[in-house]
Design a protein around this motif. Structure first.
Motif, PDB file in Angstrom:
ATOM      1  N   ILE A   8       0.867  -1.178   0.000  1.00  0.00           N
ATOM      2  CA  ILE A   8       0.000   0.000   0.000  1.00  0.00           C
ATOM      3  C   ILE A   8       0.903   1.227   0.000  1.00  0.00           C
ATOM      4  N   VAL A   9       0.772   2.037  -1.012  1.00  0.00           N
ATOM      5  CA  VAL A   9       1.648   3.192  -1.144  1.00  0.00           C
ATOM      6  C   VAL A   9       0.827   4.456  -0.932  1.00  0.00           C
ATOM      7  N   LEU A  10       1.228   5.205   0.044  1.00  0.00           N
ATOM      8  CA  LEU A  10       0.510   6.424   0.371  1.00  0.00           C
ATOM      9  C   LEU A  10       1.288   7.622  -0.160  1.00  0.00           C
ATOM     10  N   LEU A  11       0.772   8.213  -1.231  1.00  0.00           N
ATOM     11  CA  LEU A  11       1.455   9.377  -1.804  1.00  0.00           C
ATOM     12  C   LEU A  11       0.881  10.629  -1.162  1.00  0.00           C
ATOM     13  N   GLY A  12       1.764  11.469  -0.691  1.00  0.00           N
ATOM     14  CA  GLY A  12       1.307  12.609   0.116  1.00  0.00           C
ATOM     15  C   GLY A  12       1.355  12.203   1.578  1.00  0.00           C
ATOM     16  N   ALA A  13       2.316  11.323   1.897  1.00  0.00           N
ATOM     17  CA  ALA A  13       2.361  10.683   3.217  1.00  0.00           C
ATOM     18  C   ALA A  13       2.606  11.656   4.359  1.00  0.00           C
ATOM     19  N   SER A  14       3.187  12.815   4.044  1.00  0.00           N
ATOM     20  CA  SER A  14       3.468  13.727   5.150  1.00  0.00           C
ATOM     21  C   SER A  14       2.347  14.749   5.317  1.00  0.00           C
ATOM     22  N   GLY A  15       1.296  14.608   4.521  1.00  0.00           N
ATOM     23  CA  GLY A  15       0.197  15.584   4.573  1.00  0.00           C
ATOM     24  C   GLY A  15      -0.830  15.281   5.654  1.00  0.00           C
ATOM     25  N   ASP A  16      -1.797  16.192   5.727  1.00  0.00           N
ATOM     26  CA  ASP A  16      -2.818  16.161   6.765  1.00  0.00           C
ATOM     27  C   ASP A  16      -3.769  14.976   6.633  1.00  0.00           C
ATOM     28  N   LEU A  17      -4.209  14.743   5.421  1.00  0.00           N
ATOM     29  CA  LEU A  17      -5.176  13.668   5.190  1.00  0.00           C
ATOM     30  C   LEU A  17      -4.573  12.323   5.577  1.00  0.00           C
ATOM     31  N   ALA A  18      -3.319  12.120   5.154  1.00  0.00           N
ATOM     32  CA  ALA A  18      -2.647  10.855   5.449  1.00  0.00           C
ATOM     33  C   ALA A  18      -2.541  10.660   6.955  1.00  0.00           C
ATOM     34  N   LYS A  20      -4.257  12.192   9.428  1.00  0.00           N
ATOM     35  CA  LYS A  20      -5.502  12.152  10.201  1.00  0.00           C
ATOM     36  C   LYS A  20      -6.404  10.992   9.819  1.00  0.00           C
ATOM     37  N   LYS A  21      -6.400  10.631   8.560  1.00  0.00           N
ATOM     38  CA  LYS A  21      -7.377   9.631   8.111  1.00  0.00           C
ATOM     39  C   LYS A  21      -6.766   8.336   7.592  1.00  0.00           C
ATOM     40  N   THR A  22      -5.824   8.464   6.651  1.00  0.00           N
ATOM     41  CA  THR A  22      -5.407   7.246   5.955  1.00  0.00           C
ATOM     42  C   THR A  22      -4.581   6.324   6.836  1.00  0.00           C
ATOM     43  N   PHE A  23      -3.559   6.846   7.487  1.00  0.00           N
ATOM     44  CA  PHE A  23      -2.750   5.970   8.357  1.00  0.00           C
ATOM     45  C   PHE A  23      -3.594   5.372   9.495  1.00  0.00           C
ATOM     46  N   PRO A  24      -4.414   6.193  10.178  1.00  0.00           N
ATOM     47  CA  PRO A  24      -5.246   5.573  11.216  1.00  0.00           C
ATOM     48  C   PRO A  24      -6.175   4.479  10.669  1.00  0.00           C
ATOM     49  N   ALA A  25      -6.688   4.687   9.455  1.00  0.00           N
ATOM     50  CA  ALA A  25      -7.557   3.653   8.874  1.00  0.00           C
ATOM     51  C   ALA A  25      -6.759   2.383   8.607  1.00  0.00           C
ATOM     52  N   LEU A  26      -5.546   2.547   8.103  1.00  0.00           N
ATOM     53  CA  LEU A  26      -4.698   1.376   7.844  1.00  0.00           C
ATOM     54  C   LEU A  26      -4.367   0.655   9.149  1.00  0.00           C
ATOM     55  N   PHE A  27      -4.130   1.446  10.168  1.00  0.00           N
ATOM     56  CA  PHE A  27      -3.823   0.852  11.470  1.00  0.00           C
ATOM     57  C   PHE A  27      -5.006   0.017  11.982  1.00  0.00           C
ATOM     58  N   ASN A  28      -6.195   0.567  11.848  1.00  0.00           N
ATOM     59  CA  ASN A  28      -7.374  -0.180  12.300  1.00  0.00           C
ATOM     60  C   ASN A  28      -7.555  -1.468  11.515  1.00  0.00           C
ATOM     61  N   LEU A  29      -7.273  -1.405  10.219  1.00  0.00           N
ATOM     62  CA  LEU A  29      -7.372  -2.628   9.415  1.00  0.00           C
ATOM     63  C   LEU A  29      -6.337  -3.648   9.882  1.00  0.00           C
ATOM     64  N   TYR A  30      -5.171  -3.153  10.170  1.00  0.00           N
ATOM     65  CA  TYR A  30      -4.097  -4.023  10.662  1.00  0.00           C
ATOM     66  C   TYR A  30      -4.518  -4.696  11.978  1.00  0.00           C
ATOM     67  N   ARG A  31      -5.031  -3.888  12.885  1.00  0.00           N
ATOM     68  CA  ARG A  31      -5.441  -4.405  14.194  1.00  0.00           C
ATOM     69  C   ARG A  31      -6.491  -5.497  14.085  1.00  0.00           C
ATOM     70  N   GLN A  32      -7.348  -5.344  13.101  1.00  0.00           N
ATOM     71  CA  GLN A  32      -8.428  -6.322  12.962  1.00  0.00           C
ATOM     72  C   GLN A  32      -8.041  -7.496  12.064  1.00  0.00           C
ATOM     73  N   GLY A  33      -6.764  -7.543  11.708  1.00  0.00           N
ATOM     74  CA  GLY A  33      -6.288  -8.696  10.957  1.00  0.00           C
ATOM     75  C   GLY A  33      -6.481  -8.616   9.456  1.00  0.00           C
ATOM     76  N   PHE A  34      -6.844  -7.444   8.940  1.00  0.00           N
ATOM     77  CA  PHE A  34      -7.051  -7.329   7.499  1.00  0.00           C
ATOM     78  C   PHE A  34      -5.772  -7.017   6.724  1.00  0.00           C
ATOM     79  N   LEU A  35      -4.737  -6.630   7.452  1.00  0.00           N
ATOM     80  CA  LEU A  35      -3.455  -6.427   6.775  1.00  0.00           C
ATOM     81  C   LEU A  35      -2.481  -7.426   7.366  1.00  0.00           C
ATOM     82  N   ASN A  36      -2.339  -8.507   6.697  1.00  0.00           N
ATOM     83  CA  ASN A  36      -1.480  -9.571   7.188  1.00  0.00           C
ATOM     84  C   ASN A  36      -0.012  -9.128   7.110  1.00  0.00           C
TER      85      ASN A  36
END
Ligand code: BG6
Length: 498
Positions: A8-18, A20-36
């Motif tokens: 998963i490549v996040l372009l604009g990784a140092s920005g606000d959206l990434a 506030k929203k994208t990284f936390p969403a990825l983290f939640n997916l990881y926690r729930q086992g969706f990102l092996n």
């Protein structure tokens, strides 16, 4: 489920959206086992020259669940952060994207498997001005190259252009590089729990099916309010305004789900076919049906020009020209810096003909309007669906009051975590489900509705009325609502004459 490596490549990784929203969403997916973690890697890409650890430290704060975080939770965050690598480069640099590809390839099959299918997801948390060059770079240097299959997909954030022409141009440029099946245009409102519930509510309930039309529904209101202004994003906002920021996408998508015919099936194409038909049936918006506002102090932001004509508030009435909806106003309302934060849909039914509860004696009571049935779907905060019904006031007397049949999610589904919109939508992109993403023809039809009005506003032909921050917005908006036939039902009660 598909296997193979997932990058998963996040372009604009140092920005606000990434952050506030994208990284936390990825983290939640990881926690729930969706990102092996055996298959998955996350790459951040941006211009800022920082190290892996610096990026991790920047986003850590948005992942840790507050002060009382347990050791276990902190450990989980650290493990997730270890999946993240950072590559710095500009958005039009060949070397940058070659380097990115090298990094992805290096990690793709480095863990348990030495080879396999390669899944590559590119999330563009970037301003649309760089979409074409970024897409070209991805296309040239970063596509999935595995002989064993997989895919390359890109996720793009709104705004997709500023009007019909610019959006079409953008679509054409990206369309030359990727198939429609590879492009995920995100509208995060489509990931909200109660927005996803709309089709179920409408098409799985006998209650609503026969009533959902112009014979029974008087008006539909879709409302978005925020109790803060454009803090920190004045520059962005001023270029777009509330119509492009909220109405043309979030609220219009909701309108589609409320107004569309029953799709042949739940496949993404069938659903989106029906949405496009609704959009194409919307009549041109008349200036008299629009009320714009701008909150006092908006132009104090140094990034906003003093003479800005950009609306921070808008109420407008859309008409859908078809057999089901002819004559039913769809009121769209959105505003920043208002008195509350809320997003809700209100579907107001016509009054009961031949009302026997109306008081025929007292002038005062006579003037009172009959209570109307209303279905309210509150998207946030505190998700709820409630129906306003008229009932007998409990007690010895025969009088009526308005009450609610109430499905408040917190009470009814106590303990169930409602997923964040971004979390759900990112999972959809990994699974390849485009149902909750905007198709190219849908986007075009959406811009067709608003472009003439937006141009009139851009030219200063339609002007916003000032309103006080923290208020309900310009009072004139209520008059527009009343004209559209909306009846305030709050507090309705009828007492018989003595
Ligand atoms: C974004 C807009 O799309 O949605 C913002 O650009 C707005 O201006 C935000 O604040 C609201 O999203 P939510 O999920 O907080 O209602």
């Amino acid at each position: 489920a598909e296997t193979g490596s997932l990058s998963i490549v996040l372009l604009g990784a140092s920005g606000d959206l990434a952050k506030k929203k994208t990284f936390p969403a990825l983290f939640n997916l990881y926690r729930q086992g969706f990102l092996n973690p055996d298959e998955g890697h996350i790459f951040g890409y941006a211009r800022t020259k920082i190290s892996d650890d610096e990026l991790r430290n920047r986003i850590r704060g948005n992942l840790v669940p507050g002060k009382g975080a347990s050791g276990e939770q902190l450990e989980e965050v650290s493990k997730f952060l270890q999946l993240i690598r950072y590559v710095s480069g500009s958005y039009d640099s060949e070397e940058g994207f070659q380097l990115l590809d090298k990094e992805i390839s290096k990690h793709e099959f480095s863990k348990n498997t030495k080879e396999g299918s390669s899944r590559r997801l590119f999330y563009l948390a970037l301003p649309p001005s760089v979409y074409p060059s970024v897409c070209k770079m991805i296309r040239n240097y970063c596509m999935n190259k595995s002989d064993l299959g997989g895919w390359t997909r890109i996720v793009v954030e709104k705004p997709f252009g500023k009007d019909l022409d610019s959006s079409e141009q953008l679509s054409a440029q990206i369309g030359e590089l990727f198939d429609e099946q590879q492009i995920y245009r995100i509208d995060h409102y489509l990931g909200k729990e109660l927005v996803q519930n709309l089709l179920v509510l409408r098409f799985a309930n006998r209650f609503f099916l026969p009533l959902w039309n112009r014979d029974n529904i008087d008006n539909v209101q879709i409302v978005f309010r925020e109790d803060f202004g454009t803090e920190g994003r004045g520059g962005y906002f001023d270029e777009y305004g509330i119509i492009r920021d909220i109405i043309q996408n979030h609220l219009l998508q909701i309108l589609c789900l409320i107004a569309m015919e029953k799709p042949i099936s739940l496949t993404p194409e069938h659903i989106r076919d029906e949405k496009v038909k609704v959009l194409q049936s919307v009549l041109p918006i008349e200036d008299e049906e629009v009320l714009l506002g701008q909150y006092d102090g908006y132009t104090d932001d140094p990034t906003v020009p003093d003479n800005s004509n950009t609306p921070t508030f808008a109420t407008m009435i859309l008409q859908i020209h078809n057999e089901r909806w002819e004559g039913v106003p769809f009121i769209l309302k959105a505003g920043k810096a208002l008195n509350s934060r809320k997003a809700e849909i209100r579907i107001q039914f016509k009054t009961v003909p031949g009302d026997i509860f109306k008081c025929m004696v007292s002038d005062l009571l006579f003037s009172q309007k009959q209570g109307r049935n209303e279905i309210v779907i509150r998207l946030q905060p505190s998700e709820a669906i409630y129906m306003k019904v008229t009932v007998k006031q409990p007690g010895l007397e025969m009088s009526t009051i308005q009450s609610e049949l109430d499905l408040s999610y917190q009470q009814r589904y106590h303990g169930v975590t409602i997923p964040e919109a971004y979390e759900r939508l990112i999972l959809d992109t990994i699974r390849g489900d485009q149902q909750h993403f905007v198709r190219r023809d849908e986007l075009k039809a959406a811009w067709e509705i608003f472009t003439p009005l937006l141009h009139r506003i851009d030219n200063g032909e339609v002007k916003p009325i000032p309103y006080r921050p923290g208020s309900r917005g310009p009072e004139e908006a209520d008059q527009l609502l009343e004209r559209a036939g909306y009846v305030l039902t709050h507090g309705y009660s009828w007492v018989p004459p003595t």
